[in-house]
Design a protein around this motif. Structure first.
Motif, PDB file in Angstrom:
ATOM      1  N   GLY A   1     -23.872  -6.785   2.198  1.00 28.78           N
ATOM      2  CA  GLY A   1     -22.893  -7.787   2.609  1.00 28.78           C
ATOM      3  C   GLY A   1     -22.431  -7.659   4.046  1.00 28.78           C
ATOM      4  O   GLY A   1     -21.237  -7.641   4.328  1.00 28.78           O
ATOM      5  N   GLY A   2     -23.362  -7.555   4.977  1.00 25.00           N
ATOM      6  CA  GLY A   2     -23.014  -7.480   6.398  1.00 25.00           C
ATOM      7  C   GLY A   2     -24.219  -7.847   7.229  1.00 25.00           C
ATOM      8  O   GLY A   2     -24.761  -8.951   7.079  1.00 25.00           O
ATOM      9  N   ALA A   3     -24.658  -6.891   8.056  1.00 30.03           N
ATOM     10  CA  ALA A   3     -25.768  -7.132   8.964  1.00 30.03           C
ATOM     11  C   ALA A   3     -27.033  -7.558   8.219  1.00 30.03           C
ATOM     12  O   ALA A   3     -27.237  -7.208   7.056  1.00 30.03           O
ATOM     13  N   LYS A   4     -27.867  -8.321   8.937  1.00 27.98           N
ATOM     14  CA  LYS A   4     -29.168  -8.715   8.404  1.00 27.98           C
ATOM     15  C   LYS A   4     -30.126  -7.547   8.616  1.00 27.98           C
ATOM     16  O   LYS A   4     -30.384  -7.153   9.760  1.00 27.98           O
ATOM     17  N   VAL A   5     -30.645  -6.992   7.523  1.00 24.46           N
ATOM     18  CA  VAL A   5     -31.423  -5.753   7.613  1.00 24.46           C
ATOM     19  C   VAL A   5     -32.923  -6.023   7.546  1.00 24.46           C
ATOM     20  O   VAL A   5     -33.407  -6.677   6.622  1.00 24.46           O
ATOM     21  N   TYR A   6     -33.608  -5.547   8.563  1.00 18.84           N
ATOM     22  CA  TYR A   6     -35.073  -5.593   8.587  1.00 18.84           C
ATOM     23  C   TYR A   6     -35.619  -4.181   8.422  1.00 18.84           C
ATOM     24  O   TYR A   6     -35.037  -3.215   8.930  1.00 18.84           O
ATOM     25  N   PHE A   7     -36.761  -4.073   7.735  1.00 14.72           N
ATOM     26  CA  PHE A   7     -37.490  -2.798   7.667  1.00 14.72           C
ATOM     27  C   PHE A   7     -38.738  -2.908   8.522  1.00 14.72           C
ATOM     28  O   PHE A   7     -39.509  -3.872   8.359  1.00 14.72           O
ATOM     29  N   LYS A   8     -38.958  -1.942   9.393  1.00 13.82           N
ATOM     30  CA  LYS A   8     -40.260  -1.826  10.051  1.00 13.82           C
ATOM     31  C   LYS A   8     -41.111  -1.015   9.090  1.00 13.82           C
ATOM     32  O   LYS A   8     -40.852   0.180   8.857  1.00 13.82           O
ATOM     33  N   ARG A   9     -42.144  -1.668   8.517  1.00 12.64           N
ATOM     34  CA  ARG A   9     -42.864  -1.111   7.371  1.00 12.64           C
ATOM     35  C   ARG A   9     -43.966  -0.125   7.776  1.00 12.64           C
ATOM     36  O   ARG A   9     -45.147  -0.343   7.508  1.00 12.64           O
ATOM     37  N   GLU A  10     -43.587   0.985   8.391  1.00  8.82           N
ATOM     38  CA  GLU A  10     -44.568   2.000   8.800  1.00  8.82           C
ATOM     39  C   GLU A  10     -45.234   2.668   7.599  1.00  8.82           C
ATOM     40  O   GLU A  10     -46.288   3.284   7.713  1.00  8.82           O
ATOM     41  N   GLU A  11     -44.595   2.538   6.420  1.00  7.93           N
ATOM     42  CA  GLU A  11     -45.176   3.175   5.237  1.00  7.93           C
ATOM     43  C   GLU A  11     -46.436   2.437   4.783  1.00  7.93           C
ATOM     44  O   GLU A  11     -47.198   2.952   3.973  1.00  7.93           O
ATOM     45  N   LEU A  12     -46.649   1.232   5.325  1.00  8.50           N
ATOM     46  CA  LEU A  12     -47.854   0.479   4.945  1.00  8.50           C
ATOM     47  C   LEU A  12     -49.099   0.889   5.731  1.00  8.50           C
ATOM     48  O   LEU A  12     -50.209   0.460   5.413  1.00  8.50           O
ATOM     49  N   ASN A  13     -48.904   1.715   6.760  1.00 10.71           N
ATOM     50  CA  ASN A  13     -50.071   2.188   7.522  1.00 10.71           C
ATOM     51  C   ASN A  13     -50.972   3.054   6.639  1.00 10.71           C
ATOM     52  O   ASN A  13     -50.518   3.660   5.675  1.00 10.71           O
TER      53      ASN A  13
ATOM     54  N   HIS B   1     -25.567 -10.034  12.841  1.00 15.76           N
ATOM     55  CA  HIS B   1     -25.995  -8.756  13.442  1.00 15.76           C
ATOM     56  C   HIS B   1     -27.391  -8.416  12.900  1.00 15.76           C
ATOM     57  O   HIS B   1     -27.607  -8.360  11.689  1.00 15.76           O
ATOM     58  N   LEU B   2     -28.339  -8.210  13.818  1.00 12.48           N
ATOM     59  CA  LEU B   2     -29.710  -7.906  13.399  1.00 12.48           C
ATOM     60  C   LEU B   2     -29.945  -6.400  13.478  1.00 12.48           C
ATOM     61  O   LEU B   2     -29.826  -5.806  14.555  1.00 12.48           O
ATOM     62  N   LEU B   3     -30.259  -5.810  12.338  1.00 11.70           N
ATOM     63  CA  LEU B   3     -30.475  -4.358  12.274  1.00 11.70           C
ATOM     64  C   LEU B   3     -31.930  -4.095  11.877  1.00 11.70           C
ATOM     65  O   LEU B   3     -32.427  -4.708  10.927  1.00 11.70           O
ATOM     66  N   VAL B   4     -32.590  -3.212  12.597  1.00  7.45           N
ATOM     67  CA  VAL B   4     -33.950  -2.818  12.213  1.00  7.45           C
ATOM     68  C   VAL B   4     -33.967  -1.324  11.870  1.00  7.45           C
ATOM     69  O   VAL B   4     -33.545  -0.486  12.678  1.00  7.45           O
ATOM     70  N   MET B   5     -34.417  -1.021  10.659  1.00  9.46           N
ATOM     71  CA  MET B   5     -34.555   0.379  10.247  1.00  9.46           C
ATOM     72  C   MET B   5     -36.031   0.743  10.158  1.00  9.46           C
ATOM     73  O   MET B   5     -36.837  -0.058   9.680  1.00  9.46           O
ATOM     74  N   ASN B   6     -36.351   1.930  10.638  1.00  9.08           N
ATOM     75  CA  ASN B   6     -37.745   2.363  10.534  1.00  9.08           C
ATOM     76  C   ASN B   6     -37.991   2.959   9.149  1.00  9.08           C
ATOM     77  O   ASN B   6     -37.496   4.041   8.838  1.00  9.08           O
ATOM     78  N   LEU B   7     -38.771   2.243   8.358  1.00  7.82           N
ATOM     79  CA  LEU B   7     -39.181   2.776   7.059  1.00  7.82           C
ATOM     80  C   LEU B   7     -40.482   3.535   7.330  1.00  7.82           C
ATOM     81  O   LEU B   7     -41.573   3.009   7.197  1.00  7.82           O
ATOM     82  N   SER B   8     -40.300   4.793   7.762  1.00  7.70           N
ATOM     83  CA  SER B   8     -41.408   5.516   8.406  1.00  7.70           C
ATOM     84  C   SER B   8     -42.485   5.994   7.444  1.00  7.70           C
ATOM     85  O   SER B   8     -43.620   6.224   7.849  1.00  7.70           O
TER      86      SER B   8
END
Lengths: 406, 291
Positions: free
Chosen positions: A81-93, A381-388
């Motif tokens: 219920g706040g920032a728009k959360v994006y995952f950088k999908r590094e786990e798909l490599n 608010h755009l947030l990007v988290m590294n899903l490493s």
């Protein structure tokens, strides 16, 4: 002219001797110095060579499966219920984490140097698997050093490495985890300088490793920038990544360091809590020192002896951090925050249930901060988290922590 | 028989020479023989036995004494010295404790040079300036910092120079001709040649390769050259010392200590004598090295 070029930038390091301000450098025995200078020379020649860039780009595209997706985590966003959360999908490599990207870059360097034997250290086994993978791909002999304690808690990855043709050598000395595996790898390297290349898995160690690994991993941030521009038409407002040695984090952060509007958070493993002394938070709970070829923040006692780290995540269980992170902390550009074992376990389960993605325990630490920070931000608010990395390797550890027997 | 170099000279309370290391090599030259450099970790296997060994080393024939500052992560050392560091660390052996041991040794012995050897972090943590000041005061003559190459050395060396302490650099089989001038140009006291590309106490140095390497080094420096890593027996010490100014023995001495430590970590009776007897055999070997 140097004066004309001088401008405020966080992206110009390291200097030619590998220093990021007070941090970094080359603190190694003389026997290794000439070899490390040779790696530096080989990397400097390769990075601007169109043939090298073409080959690496090609491998990243067709072998590793880059670019990795940038994914809007819709249900998590609604839940927080706040920032728009994006995952950088590094786990798909390929091999399930960002580690493959660095390994592809360095294996090409090793080949250019004419080395025929590759050694590496590994904690969680992700870097070991990625190294064994590229060695299989290029037909090179591969020896992986791994702490006996980590071998016990990461059995599936040990078997993977063996299937890929690597020899896994257990390290019983010291605390029998990642730092001891690194000591053993350094001892191997100094004894086999003529044919061996040391493929360091994180943005730490003697120069040029921190810079070279960062450069290879920076593709994460570069892709993120393009992908978010395409999706939202603007830069992110914040970035979040877990920090052990710090390669996934510096890879995401580096292309954004000079964008002042982007808030950046590195998440350290607080283990059982900083106050207990059982943690792996080198910046929050450590002090500057020299280990494994570089000056950085370390967990150490007053006499300069290195302390054992603790984290439920084997990949974060290291008593140091990459020197560029030490410098970014010192400069105040990146904020380093904490996540405990317990919090990471909760985040691991939440992500699995809400998004259908099992995150690596390392990435679950980043998620802890997202869960804390996103609710305090506005929906634009755009947030990007590294899903490493992916969490399949951690199911035994998680089951154990939750009191379940598999 | 005492193998002390300066027999009959009352060692007590004489003013310290400007450089004990230079004086020692000058004396060795006068006696026309190579020197023996011995290594042991401070407080290995415990502070009392270590003090006994240290006190006995000059008369057992050690011409220069290297004392290891133990470190949790000795990445350039083999199993023997790793284990020795671990034993020393059980007794909370920090820089302060090492300097205290040297100070005590210096109460009775002011001729034999003492060189501290270790990794940079304990020294950095102690503070380079304080370290130099306190080491000089304790009677240390030189310092070898394994993971501090010339490129990173100035922040420590500036303080060592201010207190007339030698920073002794390592050279290796991998050091190129292009690199050697930069190393020996910064070196003082003596130059330490690491005879094998490897860790301490494992492979054995090849005599002919050492002879060639020392000849190569002599083109770049007039400082005395000590050769170490992989010298284990009196015969090897003799063979290597024939080609240089001093031979360094570490792991083999440390192994004698390891063998004399019981499973519960306590030393057997008479351990210091056993260690000193072994040092005597090394010294005898080296004394016959030069024609």
């Amino acid at each position: 002219m140097a004066v004309a070029e001088a401008r405020n930038t966080y992206r110009s390091g390291a200097d030619e001797n590998g220093h990021f301000g007070l941090f970094g450098g080359r603190y190694v025995a003389e026997t290794l110095m000439p070899l490390i200078l040779e790696v530096d020379k080989a990397y400097a020649a390769a990075k601007d060579d169109p043939a090298f860039i073409r080959e690496l780009t090609n491998l990243n595209l067709h072998y590793a499966g880059r670019p990795s997706a940038l994914y809007y985590a819709e249900r998590l966003t609604a839940h927080l219920g706040g920032a728009k959360v994006y995952f950088k999908r590094e786990e798909l490599n390929h091999t399930g984490s960002h580690k493959i990207t660095n390994c592809l870059g360095q294996i090409l360097i090793a080949r250019r140097m004419g080395k025929t034997r590759i050694i590496a250290e590994t904690g969680a086994g992700q870097h070991g698997v990625a190294t064994a993978t590229v060695c299989a791909r290029f037909g090179l002999k591969c020896v992986i050093y791994m702490g006996a304690k980590d071998i016990e808690r990461q059995k599936p990855n040990v078997f993977r490495m063996r299937l890929l043709g690597a020899e896994v050598r257990p390290v019983e000395k010291g605390s029998a985890s990642l730092k001891d595996a690194m000591n053993e790898a350094l001892r191997d390297w100094v004894s086999n300088v003529h044919d061996t290349y040391y493929l360091i898995g994180t943005a730490a160690g003697p120069h040029p490793y921190p810079t070279m690994v960062r450069d290879f991993q920076s593709v994460i941030g570069t892709e993120t920038r393009e992908q978010l521009m395409a999706a939202e038409g603007r830069l992110p407002d914040s970035l979040v990544a877990a920090v052990g040695g710090g390669s996934n984090a510096i890879g995401l952060f580096h292309p954004f360091l000079d964008d002042a509007s982007v808030q950046i958070f590195g998440v350290e493993a607080a283990g059982k809590g900083i106050a207990t002394g059982e943690h792996a938070a080198s910046i929050t709970g450590g002090s500057p020192g020299v280990l494994h070829g570089n000056r950085t923040y370390l967990l150490q006692d007053d006499g300069g002896q290195i302390k054992e780290a603790h984290s439920i995540s084997a990949g974060l269980d290291y008593p140091g951090i990459g020197p560029e992170h030490a410098w970014l902390h010192f400069q105040g550009r990146v904020k380093y925050v904490l996540a405990t074992d317990q919090e990471a376990l909760e985040a691991f389960q939440l992500c699995s249930k809400l998004e259908g993605i099992l995150p690596a325990l390392e990435s679950a630490h980043a998620l802890v901060h997202v869960m804390r920070f996103a609710p305090t931000q506005a929906p634009d608010h755009l947030l990007v988290m590294n899903l490493s990395g992916r969490g399949d390797k951690d199911v035994f550890t998680v089951a154990d922590a939750l009191g379940e027997k598999l | 028989m005492s193998l002390n170099l300066v027999e009959g000279v009352a060692a007590k309370k004489m003013p310290a020479p400007i450089s004990r290391i230079a004086e020692r090599f000058a004396l060795l030259k006068k006696y026309k023989r190579a020197g023996l450099v011995t290594f042991i970790s401070a407080n290995d296997p415990n502070p009392d036995v270590f003090a006994e060994i240290l006190e006995g080393l000059p008369s057992a024939g050690a011409d220069i004494i290297e004392i290891g500052i133990p470190f949790t992560d000795p990445a350039a050392d083999g199993p023997s010295i790793q284990a020795s560091s671990q034993r020393a660390l059980k007794h909370k052996t920090d820089v302060k404790a090492v300097l205290k041991a040297v100070e005590k040794f210096r109460e009775d012995e002011i001729e034999t040079p003492v060189v501290l050897m270790g990794y940079y972090n304990p020294i950095y943590r102690y503070g380079p300036q304080e370290f130099a000041e306190h080491a000089a005061k304790a009677g240390v003559d030189g310092v070898i910092v394994v993971d501090l190459p010339p490129e990173e050395a100035e922040e420590l060396d500036v303080h060592l120079r201010a207190h007339n302490l030698h920073l002794i650099f390592l050279t290796a089989p991998t050091s190129s001709d292009a690199r050697l001038p930069a190393i020996v140009g910064r070196a003082s006291g003596f130059v330490y040649y690491v005879s094998i590309a490897g860790i301490t106490g494992t492979a054995t140095a090849d005599e002919h390769a050492v002879a060639k390497a020392v000849a190569r080094l002599r083109k770049h420096t007039r400082l005395p050259i000590a050769v170490g890593f992989g010298i284990k027996t009196p015969e090897q010490a003799k063979a290597i010392a024939a080609h240089c100014d001093a031979a360094v023995v570490g792991s083999a001495i440390v192994d004698v200590i390891a063998k004399g430590v019981k499973a519960d970590g306590t030393p057997e009776a008479g351990l210091s004598n056993k260690v000193l007897e072994f040092v005597k055999t090394l010294a005898t070997g080296i004394r016959n090295a030069w024609p």
